[in-house]
Design an enzyme around this catalytic site. Sequence first.
Site, PDB file in Angstrom:
ATOM      1  N   SER A   1       0.871  -1.169   0.000  1.00 33.87           N
ATOM      2  CA  SER A   1       0.000   0.000   0.000  1.00 33.87           C
ATOM      3  C   SER A   1       0.908   1.219   0.000  1.00 33.87           C
ATOM      4  CB  SER A   1      -0.869   0.012   1.255  1.00 33.87           C
ATOM      5  OG  SER A   1      -0.051   0.295   2.375  1.00 33.87           O
ATOM      6  N   LYS A   2       0.312   2.391  -0.079  1.00 37.04           N
ATOM      7  CA  LYS A   2       1.113   3.618  -0.104  1.00 37.04           C
ATOM      8  C   LYS A   2       2.084   3.683   1.072  1.00 37.04           C
ATOM      9  CE  LYS A   2      -1.334   6.595  -3.079  1.00 37.04           C
ATOM     10  NZ  LYS A   2      -1.017   7.688  -3.904  1.00 37.04           N
ATOM     11  N   ARG A   3       1.646   3.118   2.203  1.00 35.50           N
ATOM     12  CA  ARG A   3       2.453   3.237   3.407  1.00 35.50           C
ATOM     13  C   ARG A   3       3.788   2.499   3.320  1.00 35.50           C
ATOM     14  NH1 ARG A   3      -0.146   0.621   6.891  1.00 35.50           N
ATOM     15  NH2 ARG A   3      -2.092   0.639   5.723  1.00 35.50           N
TER      16      ARG A   3
ATOM     17  N   GLU B   1       2.324   7.142 -10.987  1.00 34.58           N
ATOM     18  CA  GLU B   1       2.999   7.837  -9.874  1.00 34.58           C
ATOM     19  C   GLU B   1       4.512   7.600  -9.903  1.00 34.58           C
ATOM     20  OE1 GLU B   1      -0.631   7.877  -6.572  1.00 34.58           O
ATOM     21  OE2 GLU B   1       0.720   6.165  -6.670  1.00 34.58           O
TER      22      GLU B   1
ATOM     23  N   GLY C   1       5.111   5.605  -0.765  1.00 35.30           N
ATOM     24  CA  GLY C   1       3.990   6.496  -1.031  1.00 35.30           C
ATOM     25  C   GLY C   1       3.483   6.434  -2.464  1.00 35.30           C
TER      26      GLY C   1
END
Length: 446
Positions: free
Chosen positions: A209-211, A221, A215
Amino acid sequence: MIRVRFAPSPTGALHIGGARTALFNFLFARSQGGVFVLRIDDTDKERSNIEFEKDILECLDWLGLTPDEGPTQGGAFGPYRQTERIDSHIEAAKKLESSDKAYKDEKGTVRLRYPEDEIVVNDIICGQCHFRPISLGPEPVILRSDGTPTYQLASVVDDIEMKITHVIRGQDHLTNTAKQQVIFEALGSELPVFAHLPLILGTDGSKLSKRNSEGLVSVREFKEAGFLPEALFNFLVLLGWSHPDAKEQIAIDEAIKTFSLDRVSSTAAVFDGNKLKWLNGWWLRHLPVSEVAEAALPFTDKWQAAIKNRGSKFWENAVSKLRDGFSSLSDAKNIAELLIADNIEVRDDATREYLTEETREVCKKVANAWISLIEQMPTSPDSDSYSEQQFKQLSALLKKSTALSGKALFQPLRVVITGALSGPELKILVPLLPREMLLSRARGFL
Ligand code: GLU
């Protein structure tokens, strides 16, 4: 003929997990002389969006994974969007109902009938996987009450009609495979070969995940953060596969030459952001400089027009001299400012802290001495910049006239020229800057 498909749902931007699935399908097809199909699984009408489909196509292209057949390429097995294939799905559902392999429930939806026996999926990566039908939850809906087909049915019917020989997708689809195998068999079709790719986890061992992925999660992205497609490709190919000679730097051709599904691991792969950065740095230094210069140009932001004005030779030369210090294409912005701005601001907090009243005086002293030396030394007639040799002469003279040396001299000089305490080596940077610019920056500092 080997035929594989990447079948994303256009309900979000292309995620790096999806890109890894696409990549392994692509490599398997290319290494076997097969065909790589893109099918858009848009059965979820509410959440599907043509903008996401566009994103998926663009990002696949950017990574070098252009499909052989798909909604834009066309092909003999189209259409390539599931919602355009509904008639076949409905026909298959009727066939299943009439042979009692499916039934209509009290809500009017058509459901698959599970067999009594265990379902055994033979997967070439994970081995034999056993499922008790009861553990798979309620029997899957194949037609909703409004008559529209669901993913489970559409996927199988399309795989059959598109003559897909190998279904390569993430391990998170294993239970779908168990259900879909029942549909394949109920339709009297031969099963494709199943290959379920290991999950991708964050360094903390939890779901990506982004975490736990810097990020960033979508391919776009990563692109916008300054990663090269070659680096992301290289990173993705190692998420679950290893090169037979344990090579770490792998270009697309090398991957095609050496890829095989038997080197795909069945245990989870870990997303290591540091490794991605390291690979990005490696590719930034090893790709042809013209390619890096071109890829870096969009990252130069407000300096882009000025860089273009100076001509592509200028930018390529600068990138070739400075790319050793790049860790991302986004470093091009700093570099562009260093190359273009006539007056340079103090650029970071560390430098602001460094500039006390006292050190500012030292910088001014250095700037004054530097200005008078520059005024006395012309550049060679064919250039508006000093050579590295001339910069060395200037430095030696500066040392004499300021009675400073080493860090005590070069730190102030660097601040006067670049507005920062760190950056490219001055002997490399200064020859890229016009003499007039050196003067105006030093005067601007006073
Ligand atoms: N469209 C589904 C997904 O994106 C399924 C893909 C598949 O069947 O491979 O997860």
